[in-house]
Design a protein around this motif. Structure first.
Motif, short mmCIF file in Angstrom:
data_model
loop_
_atom_site.label_atom_id
_atom_site.label_comp_id
_atom_site.label_asym_id
_atom_site.label_seq_id
_atom_site.Cartn_x
_atom_site.Cartn_y
_atom_site.Cartn_z
N TYR A 410 0.83 -1.20 0.00
CA TYR A 410 0.00 0.00 0.00
C TYR A 410 0.87 1.26 0.00
O TYR A 410 0.58 2.25 -0.66
CB TYR A 410 -0.91 0.04 1.24
CG TYR A 410 -2.09 -0.89 1.19
CD1 TYR A 410 -2.90 -0.99 0.07
CD2 TYR A 410 -2.42 -1.66 2.30
CE1 TYR A 410 -3.98 -1.84 0.05
CE2 TYR A 410 -3.51 -2.51 2.29
CZ TYR A 410 -4.28 -2.59 1.16
OH TYR A 410 -5.37 -3.43 1.13
N TYR A 411 1.95 1.19 0.76
CA TYR A 411 2.79 2.37 0.93
C TYR A 411 3.46 2.76 -0.39
O TYR A 411 3.65 3.96 -0.68
CB TYR A 411 3.83 2.11 2.01
CG TYR A 411 4.66 3.32 2.37
CD1 TYR A 411 4.05 4.55 2.67
CD2 TYR A 411 6.05 3.26 2.41
CE1 TYR A 411 4.80 5.66 3.01
CE2 TYR A 411 6.81 4.37 2.75
CZ TYR A 411 6.17 5.56 3.04
OH TYR A 411 6.93 6.67 3.38
N GLN A 412 3.84 1.78 -1.17
CA GLN A 412 4.44 2.08 -2.47
C GLN A 412 3.45 2.85 -3.35
O GLN A 412 3.82 3.81 -4.03
CB GLN A 412 4.90 0.80 -3.17
CG GLN A 412 6.04 0.08 -2.47
CD GLN A 412 7.25 0.98 -2.24
OE1 GLN A 412 7.72 1.68 -3.16
NE2 GLN A 412 7.75 1.00 -1.00
N ARG A 413 2.21 2.44 -3.33
CA ARG A 413 1.19 3.15 -4.10
C ARG A 413 0.97 4.55 -3.51
O ARG A 413 0.80 5.53 -4.23
CB ARG A 413 -0.11 2.36 -4.13
CG ARG A 413 -1.22 3.07 -4.89
CD ARG A 413 -2.34 2.13 -5.29
NE ARG A 413 -3.43 2.86 -5.92
CZ ARG A 413 -3.46 3.27 -7.18
NH1 ARG A 413 -2.42 3.04 -7.97
NH2 ARG A 413 -4.50 3.91 -7.67
N TYR A 414 0.95 4.62 -2.17
CA TYR A 414 0.78 5.92 -1.51
C TYR A 414 1.87 6.89 -1.97
O TYR A 414 1.59 8.05 -2.31
CB TYR A 414 0.85 5.73 0.01
CG TYR A 414 1.07 7.00 0.79
CD1 TYR A 414 0.03 7.83 1.16
CD2 TYR A 414 2.37 7.39 1.16
CE1 TYR A 414 0.24 9.01 1.87
CE2 TYR A 414 2.60 8.56 1.85
CZ TYR A 414 1.53 9.36 2.20
OH TYR A 414 1.76 10.52 2.90
N LYS A 415 3.13 6.43 -1.99
CA LYS A 415 4.23 7.31 -2.37
C LYS A 415 4.13 7.74 -3.84
O LYS A 415 4.39 8.91 -4.17
CB LYS A 415 5.58 6.62 -2.12
CG LYS A 415 5.93 6.50 -0.66
CD LYS A 415 7.39 6.13 -0.45
CE LYS A 415 7.73 4.78 -1.02
NZ LYS A 415 9.13 4.38 -0.74
N ALA A 416 3.74 6.80 -4.70
CA ALA A 416 3.60 7.14 -6.12
C ALA A 416 2.50 8.18 -6.32
O ALA A 416 2.66 9.14 -7.10
CB ALA A 416 3.30 5.87 -6.91
N LEU A 417 1.38 8.01 -5.64
CA LEU A 417 0.27 8.97 -5.75
C LEU A 417 0.67 10.33 -5.19
O LEU A 417 0.36 11.37 -5.77
CB LEU A 417 -0.96 8.42 -5.02
CG LEU A 417 -1.69 7.28 -5.72
CD1 LEU A 417 -2.66 6.61 -4.76
CD2 LEU A 417 -2.41 7.79 -6.96
N LYS A 418 1.35 10.31 -4.07
CA LYS A 418 1.79 11.57 -3.45
C LYS A 418 2.71 12.32 -4.41
O LYS A 418 2.60 13.55 -4.60
CB LYS A 418 2.51 11.27 -2.13
CG LYS A 418 2.91 12.49 -1.32
CD LYS A 418 1.78 12.98 -0.47
CE LYS A 418 2.24 14.06 0.49
NZ LYS A 418 1.15 14.55 1.35
#
Length: 430
Positions: A410-418
């Motif tokens: 989830y965090y990898q997606r969070y960072k990409a979106l951010k």
């Protein structure tokens, strides 16, 4: 049955055994070694006759009332009793009037039920030393007792008395009162059935002897004990202690402990609180680490509500095991706490981007800019390259993942979106 074992005299009910053999000296009180052992704080107060009022709290039958009586004897003071749940102010005034020229020890039972008029009457006598108060209660005084009274007393918690401490009391009583020997195992069976309450143990002994006399055996004790139910009252402080223990056992991933505390709670009949704690723990303590476990536990709780006790215990056991064995994450809870540090401030400090404002009225775009935003569903991957945080909060990161595998994904997606939302637009969100 022998006359000496009969609970009844010719015309009157016999004095309860627990009252008849009540300890008269400090060394005769069983249990509470953490308070009354040599050099322990409560023991020192009494041994040195320090004139300070006390509040004693803990389960029934653990020696609180007995200690008040023993304390009066040790101090050489008169002893009076008052029950806040049934006695009124006039009764307390009468007790004070009984001792016009001397101090006395007042055992104030159910002190958590003290009304304000009685409290106001009592306070000057506590201040002057006329009354040496020993308040007794089964409730946590920090929660239930008015600070005006509480601040004038020392607080001591009484623990349930262990069966090993109850056994010699039962054996001694059987020999001195009923004139026969109670073997160790029989005494231990009664002690184990009393749930840490010496009075309950003595009441059981008295009833069993009245039923069977000197022929009392272990089979008879077992048959009697299994019909007794000594579960705690779900309205007491101790109920909340067990709910807390249940919650912490789930957080700590101790399946067996959680199942034990669940059984205690359900045996008290409180299905609702058990369900509430499981639902709460699912989102607070497992959360993003295993969303499937969260959904499964919540569904089990929904089913338990529809089925009801006793069968619902299986559903809640299932949910409890799932949550205990699931990976843990408090990131949802902690993320909100971090966001709330900014969110609880005056919202004028952090104005939102104008295009996020409400657009459900005519000319909203022209008036406030509301609704003048890029529609994410018209963009690639349904993510628009635009900012949503107030400008002064754009660098904030409220969500911080735990190190479990699922949440790291989830965090990898969070960072990409951010990066896509707040970067220069060159990156994508894949």
């Amino acid at each position: 049955m022998n006359d000496e074992m009969n609970l009844f005299s010719k015309n009157n009910i016999h004095q309860p055994l627990a009252d008849e053999i009540r300890p008269r000296k400090l060394d005769e009180i069983v249990g509470q070694k953490q308070l009354l052992g040599s050099g322990k704080p409560l023991r020192q107060i009494i041994d040195k006759k320090i004139p300070i009022s006390l509040i004693l709290w803990g389960p029934p039958g653990t020696g609180k009332s007995t200690l008040a009586f023993v304390m009066a004897s040790a101090y050489g003071l008169p002893f009076e009793k008052f029950n806040a749940s049934i006695d009124n102010k006039a009764e307390l005034q009468k007790l004070v009037a009984n001792h016009p020229n001397e101090s006395f020890v007042l055992q104030l039972d159910e002190i958590h039920r003290l009304t304000k008029p009685i409290q106001d009457y009592l306070l000057p006598y506590l201040e002057s030393g006329k009354i040496l108060l020993v308040g007794t209660t089964t409730e946590n005084p920090i929660i239930t007792i008015n600070p005006a009274i509480r601040s004038r007393c020392e607080l001591f918690e009484f623990k349930p008395v262990s069966p090993d401490d109850i056994v010699p009391v039962l054996q001694r009583t059987t020999k001195s009162v009923f004139n026969f020997e109670l073997d160790q195992k029989s005494a231990k069976m009664i002690g184990n059935s009393a749930n840490g309450d010496v009075r309950v143990a003595l009441n059981m002994l008295e009833t069993l002897v009245a039923m069977h006399g000197k022929t009392l055996n272990q089979k008879q004790i077992a048959e009697f004990a299994q019909n007794q139910h000594f579960a705690f009252d779900k309205d007491t402080t101790y109920h909340y202690d067990y709910l807390s223990a249940f919650n912490y056992a789930i957080i700590g991933s101790d399946t067996d402990a959680a199942l034990y505390y669940l059984s205690v709670i359900l045996n008290s009949g409180d299905l609702e609180s058990a369900i509430r704690r499981i639902r709460d723990a699912a989102y607070m303590c497992i959360g993003l680490a295993d969303p499937r476990a969260v959904d499964t536990a919540v569904l089990a709780c929904d089913t338990a509500e529809k089925i009801g006790l006793p069968r619902a215990s299986t559903n809640l056991s299932y949910a409890t095991i799932i949550l205990c064995l699931a990976p843990k994450s408090d990131s949802a809870w902690k993320s909100y706490e971090r966001a709330n540090e900014d969110g609880k401030e005056a919202n004028q400090l952090h104005p939102m981007p104008t295009y996020l404002r409400d657009s459900h009225y005519k000319h909203s775009i022209e008036t406030t800019g509301g609704g003048d935003m890029i529609n994410p569903f018209n963009e690639k991957h349904q993510v628009a390259h635009q900012k949503y945080l107030p400008k002064d909060l754009e660098d904030k990161q409220y969500y911080e993942p735990r190190d479990n595998k699922r949440e790291q994904a989830y965090y990898q997606r969070y960072k990409a979106l951010k990066k896509y939302l707040y970067g220069n637009g060159a990156e994508n969100n894949e």
